[in-house]
Design an enzyme around this catalytic site. Sequence first.
Site, PDB file in Angstrom:
ATOM      1  N   ALA A  33     -25.051  -5.039  79.405  1.00  0.00           N
ATOM      2  CA  ALA A  33     -24.041  -4.032  79.755  1.00  0.00           C
ATOM      3  C   ALA A  33     -22.726  -4.193  78.987  1.00  0.00           C
ATOM      4  O   ALA A  33     -22.006  -3.218  78.782  1.00  0.00           O
ATOM      5  CB  ALA A  33     -23.778  -4.102  81.257  1.00  0.00           C
ATOM      6  N   ARG A  42     -21.318  -7.529  86.270  1.00  0.00           N
ATOM      7  CA  ARG A  42     -20.754  -8.776  86.779  1.00  0.00           C
ATOM      8  C   ARG A  42     -19.447  -9.184  86.111  1.00  0.00           C
ATOM      9  O   ARG A  42     -18.903 -10.233  86.416  1.00  0.00           O
ATOM     10  CB  ARG A  42     -21.798  -9.907  86.649  1.00  0.00           C
ATOM     11  CG  ARG A  42     -23.053  -9.602  87.451  1.00  0.00           C
ATOM     12  CD  ARG A  42     -24.177 -10.600  87.192  1.00  0.00           C
ATOM     13  NE  ARG A  42     -25.394 -10.154  87.876  1.00  0.00           N
ATOM     14  CZ  ARG A  42     -26.258  -9.261  87.386  1.00  0.00           C
ATOM     15  NH1 ARG A  42     -26.056  -8.709  86.200  1.00  0.00           N
ATOM     16  NH2 ARG A  42     -27.314  -8.898  88.088  1.00  0.00           N
ATOM     17  N   HIS A  44     -35.387  -2.090  80.945  1.00  0.00           N
ATOM     18  CA  HIS A  44     -35.065  -1.641  82.310  1.00  0.00           C
ATOM     19  C   HIS A  44     -35.188  -0.120  82.442  1.00  0.00           C
ATOM     20  O   HIS A  44     -34.615   0.480  83.347  1.00  0.00           O
ATOM     21  CB  HIS A  44     -33.665  -2.132  82.723  1.00  0.00           C
ATOM     22  CG  HIS A  44     -33.616  -3.623  82.930  1.00  0.00           C
ATOM     23  ND1 HIS A  44     -32.456  -4.347  83.044  1.00  0.00           N
ATOM     24  CD2 HIS A  44     -34.621  -4.538  83.058  1.00  0.00           C
ATOM     25  CE1 HIS A  44     -32.737  -5.636  83.218  1.00  0.00           C
ATOM     26  NE2 HIS A  44     -34.039  -5.775  83.230  1.00  0.00           N
ATOM     27  N   CYS A  81     -46.347  11.893  94.915  1.00  0.00           N
ATOM     28  CA  CYS A  81     -47.511  12.465  94.225  1.00  0.00           C
ATOM     29  C   CYS A  81     -47.548  12.123  92.736  1.00  0.00           C
ATOM     30  O   CYS A  81     -48.507  12.442  92.048  1.00  0.00           O
ATOM     31  CB  CYS A  81     -47.577  13.980  94.422  1.00  0.00           C
ATOM     32  SG  CYS A  81     -46.362  14.879  93.432  1.00  0.00           S
ATOM     33  N   CYS A  91     -39.347  16.373  95.459  1.00  0.00           N
ATOM     34  CA  CYS A  91     -40.405  16.946  94.626  1.00  0.00           C
ATOM     35  C   CYS A  91     -40.669  18.405  94.999  1.00  0.00           C
ATOM     36  O   CYS A  91     -40.753  18.746  96.184  1.00  0.00           O
ATOM     37  CB  CYS A  91     -41.673  16.127  94.828  1.00  0.00           C
ATOM     38  SG  CYS A  91     -43.098  16.713  93.940  1.00  0.00           S
ATOM     39  N   SER A 123     -24.295  -9.924  77.736  1.00  0.00           N
ATOM     40  CA  SER A 123     -25.136 -10.105  78.931  1.00  0.00           C
ATOM     41  C   SER A 123     -24.808 -11.433  79.592  1.00  0.00           C
ATOM     42  O   SER A 123     -24.649 -12.454  78.907  1.00  0.00           O
ATOM     43  CB  SER A 123     -26.620 -10.073  78.561  1.00  0.00           C
ATOM     44  OG  SER A 123     -27.407 -10.328  79.710  1.00  0.00           O
ATOM     45  N   SER A 124     -24.759 -11.420  80.917  1.00  0.00           N
ATOM     46  CA  SER A 124     -24.538 -12.671  81.652  1.00  0.00           C
ATOM     47  C   SER A 124     -25.815 -13.503  81.709  1.00  0.00           C
ATOM     48  O   SER A 124     -25.792 -14.642  82.175  1.00  0.00           O
ATOM     49  CB  SER A 124     -24.050 -12.346  83.069  1.00  0.00           C
ATOM     50  OG  SER A 124     -25.037 -11.585  83.743  1.00  0.00           O
ATOM     51  N   ASN A 137     -20.244 -13.016  73.886  1.00  0.00           N
ATOM     52  CA  ASN A 137     -19.975 -12.534  75.240  1.00  0.00           C
ATOM     53  C   ASN A 137     -18.611 -13.019  75.693  1.00  0.00           C
ATOM     54  O   ASN A 137     -18.253 -14.171  75.464  1.00  0.00           O
ATOM     55  CB  ASN A 137     -21.039 -13.056  76.211  1.00  0.00           C
ATOM     56  CG  ASN A 137     -21.068 -12.271  77.507  1.00  0.00           C
ATOM     57  OD1 ASN A 137     -21.383 -11.086  77.490  1.00  0.00           O
ATOM     58  ND2 ASN A 137     -20.731 -12.899  78.619  1.00  0.00           N
TER      59      ASN A 137
END
Length: 256
Positions: A27, A39, A125, A136, A157, A196-197, A218
């Site tokens: 992120a 975070r 992700h 369905c 839906c 990224s952590s 980071n």
Amino acid sequence: MKNNHETILKCASMVEKAESVAVLSGAGVSTSSGIPDFRGPNGIYRRKYDVDPEMIFDIDFFSRDPSFFYKFHREFLEALEEVSPSYTHKFLAALEREGRLKGIVTQNIDALHHKAGSQKVLEIHGGVWKSTCLSCGKSYDYETSRRKTMDEDIPRCEICGGVIKPDIVFFGENVKHLEASRSIISQADLLFVLGSSLTVVPAALLPSCCTGRIVVVNKGEVSGAYLPPDRIDLRVEGDLDEFFRGLNEKLNLTIQ
Ligand code: OAD
Ligand code: ZN
């Protein structure tokens, strides 16, 4: 190590020697585009909601009460229309055009790597581009699911009335493209771990497949639980865009 001249020179030489660069992004690569991380100091998980924000992407919680996720998701989709790629996204696209970057494995669902022009992106992700009815299995395209998300408290839906969920990987679900991600990272002679952590598995385990050199950029803590600090060849504690601007003063890639 601070983001200084010596660090930049060291990293530039690593990139110049590398034949196969891979990236694991989180992120932090999108915060300068205006999308909050989870975070960091202003992260989504630091916000005060009635419910623990870590439940936003929890599949069991979603099954009980999809409206909590959808409140958050409505804001996210609106924000997504406004944002554009950061310098870091654009630098990585340029490194791919130049033939050195073999692939990006991203934990992000904002599609900003694609928007920047990167072609080889694995969204482990998932993303918001497709949604599926949980009852369905009917598939909904982005436009339809976006309209339904904006119009309905809980999008349902058209066929069976079941709850629709975007194809984002929630906690409790399997990540996507795991084998392909392992393959890209294990073949890399240089891996960048960016923004990224490294706290969410299996994504956080991927750098340990790398047999080449590892550069971590980071601002803030990176967990050593899955990537031991002694496996990191260069740790840059600083802002990503600033670092890549400095790096490109040495590499001179054409940024579009
Ligand atoms: P985190 O929020 O855990 O980590 C982002 C890291 O980037 C933090 O350490 C920030 O300090 C750092 N950061 C933010 N802006 C930066 C900048 N401009 N320059 C340098 N560093 C910066 O995000 P992820 O590790 O991506 O999963 O989180 C992993 C997963 O947790 C997400 O994919 C999401 C979440 O739950 C799901 O939704 C399934
Ligand atoms: Zn249905």
